[in-house]
Design an enzyme around this catalytic site. Structure first.
Site, PDB file in Angstrom:
ATOM      1  N   HIS A 109       0.795  -1.239   0.000  1.00  0.00           N
ATOM      2  CA  HIS A 109       0.000   0.000   0.000  1.00  0.00           C
ATOM      3  C   HIS A 109       0.823   1.283   0.000  1.00  0.00           C
ATOM      4  O   HIS A 109       0.497   2.248   0.694  1.00  0.00           O
ATOM      5  CB  HIS A 109      -0.957   0.018   1.198  1.00  0.00           C
ATOM      6  CG  HIS A 109      -2.034  -1.019   1.148  1.00  0.00           C
ATOM      7  ND1 HIS A 109      -2.554  -1.504  -0.022  1.00  0.00           N
ATOM      8  CD2 HIS A 109      -2.709  -1.645   2.153  1.00  0.00           C
ATOM      9  CE1 HIS A 109      -3.500  -2.404   0.253  1.00  0.00           C
ATOM     10  NE2 HIS A 109      -3.607  -2.514   1.550  1.00  0.00           N
ATOM     11  N   HIS A 178      -9.562   1.987   0.664  1.00  0.00           N
ATOM     12  CA  HIS A 178      -9.487   0.846   1.579  1.00  0.00           C
ATOM     13  C   HIS A 178     -10.551   0.945   2.687  1.00  0.00           C
ATOM     14  O   HIS A 178     -10.259   0.723   3.854  1.00  0.00           O
ATOM     15  CB  HIS A 178      -8.080   0.786   2.185  1.00  0.00           C
ATOM     16  CG  HIS A 178      -7.643  -0.590   2.580  1.00  0.00           C
ATOM     17  ND1 HIS A 178      -8.431  -1.432   3.348  1.00  0.00           N
ATOM     18  CD2 HIS A 178      -6.503  -1.277   2.310  1.00  0.00           C
ATOM     19  CE1 HIS A 178      -7.782  -2.565   3.543  1.00  0.00           C
ATOM     20  NE2 HIS A 178      -6.609  -2.505   2.920  1.00  0.00           N
ATOM     21  N   GLU A 309     -11.795  -3.914  -2.531  1.00  0.00           N
ATOM     22  CA  GLU A 309     -10.886  -2.901  -3.066  1.00  0.00           C
ATOM     23  C   GLU A 309     -10.701  -3.118  -4.567  1.00  0.00           C
ATOM     24  O   GLU A 309     -10.034  -4.054  -4.988  1.00  0.00           O
ATOM     25  CB  GLU A 309      -9.539  -3.001  -2.363  1.00  0.00           C
ATOM     26  CG  GLU A 309      -9.595  -2.895  -0.841  1.00  0.00           C
ATOM     27  CD  GLU A 309      -8.378  -3.547  -0.203  1.00  0.00           C
ATOM     28  OE1 GLU A 309      -7.261  -3.080  -0.448  1.00  0.00           O
ATOM     29  OE2 GLU A 309      -8.550  -4.537   0.523  1.00  0.00           O
TER      30      GLU A 309
END
Length: 344
Positions: A109, A178, A309
């Site tokens: 991420h 997210h 996601e």
């Protein structure tokens, strides 16, 4: 009509660079969403049940302090590359790049200080808000100056999230939001009574560090076949699964397609996810353990929320047969995800 309001949410700590964090409140007849200029975070999302009552269906915190401490990316836009890059390494145009490792042996991420942890510049729109930032060349080890725009637009029961980016050097990019959902509303302890379906004929098996093996596997005859709605708790039991944290492969058409549905029969709340992206990561909050106290001092235990996601496939920059994750100068990254909320 969508009503748009802005207010001060808090001040970033000095060691985080200071700066004021604003909250933008988008409100229609059926949905109210609160978005922060820190990490483009969806801090609250209220939607009606069949009884007509609003309830907040995303995990998060009541105050800025919660978001400035360590948390599992609640509601945030993650990047420059969402999901995992194996060993934090990739090669572009013959040059190898090494990223910070923040997920075992991998980069996750966007690294140590990804897009979720920085302030964005907001611009209010008639029925939404657009956030902009320039990610400078070398930030978190990524090449190129990357201009990024994330726009949230609310229309009735539909929240659209558009991601745009331009670069002056070839770079991998993969942006997603997210948000952690529980359609039962705040204080619901688990998601076992949710019905989930995902429009995918194949998924990506992963190794023990959650990196795709490279195989694109058919869901047919496995616990990953979610093409028809399943009741999550019973399904996990039946297939002896600890939960999901996998990419499901969607149609690669770059047009708006239905990706997934979630429904909470007790309240009637339902959500559809449509996207232009080639994949969707279904994550069932396996790493939540009750240690984090969220809104109203509620503990968030394992399996108390799910994430859907929309994104490119994980580690695509190292897998030539996956959809390309590279953005080149002169091209534009442009993807939209639509979340549709209703009650039945």
């Amino acid at each position: 009509m969508t009503e748009v309001k802005r207010e001060v949410f808090g001040q970033m700590p000095r060691e985080e660079g200071g700066g004021m964090v604003e909250k933008f409140i988008l409100k229609s007849d059926s949905v109210k969403v609160e978005i922060l200029s820190l990490g483009c975070i969806i801090a609250a999302l209220e939607t009606k049940g069949r009884d007509g009552e609003f309830s907040d269906v995303v995990l998060g915190f009541d105050t800025l302090e919660g978001y400035t401490r360590k948390h599992p990316f609640f509601g945030a836009v993650v990047g420059r590359v969402a999901n995992r890059i194996a060993k934090g390494r990739f090669t572009v145009d013959g040059k190898e790049y090494q990223l910070f490792l923040n997920n075992g042996p991998n980069s996750l991420h966007g690294g140590a200080r990804g897009f979720d942890k920085v302030l964005w510049s907001p611009q209010v729109l008639p029925n939404g808000v657009c956030f902009f930032r320039l990610s400078p060349n070398g930030e978190e080890g990524y090449p190129g100056d990357l201009k990024v725009w994330v726009t949230y637009m609310l229309s009735g029961g539909e929240l659209a999230i558009n991601y745009r980016a331009q670069t002056n050097k070839t770079t991998p990019i993969n942006l997603t939001n997210h948000a952690y959902f529980n359609l039962g509303g705040q204080g619901s302890q688990d998601i076992y009574d949710h019905e989930i379906s995902i429009e995918a004929d194949s998924y990506l098996p992963v190794d023990d560090t959650k990196i795709p093996t490279g195989e694109v596997a058919a869901v047919q005859g496995t616990g990953f076949d979610l093409r028809q709605p399943v009741e999550l708790g019973k399904h996990l039991q039946k297939f002896r699964l600890d939960g999901f944290d996998h990419n499901f492969c969607l149609q690669q058409v770059q047009a708006r397609c239905l990706a997934a549905r979630a429904r909470h029969p007790p309240t009637g709340r339902a959500m559809e996810v449509h996207t232009t992206q080639p994949g969707i990561q279904f994550y069932t909050g396996n790493n939540l353990d009750g240690s984090l106290k969220g809104k109203g001092a509620t503990a968030y235990p394992k399996h108390s929320a799910f994430c859907l996601e929309t994104q490119n496939w994980p580690d695509a920059v190292n897998k030539p047969h996956f959809p390309s994750a590279l953005l080149r100068p002169g091209d534009e990254y442009n993807h939209t995800t639509w979340l549709l909320f209703n009650a039945a």
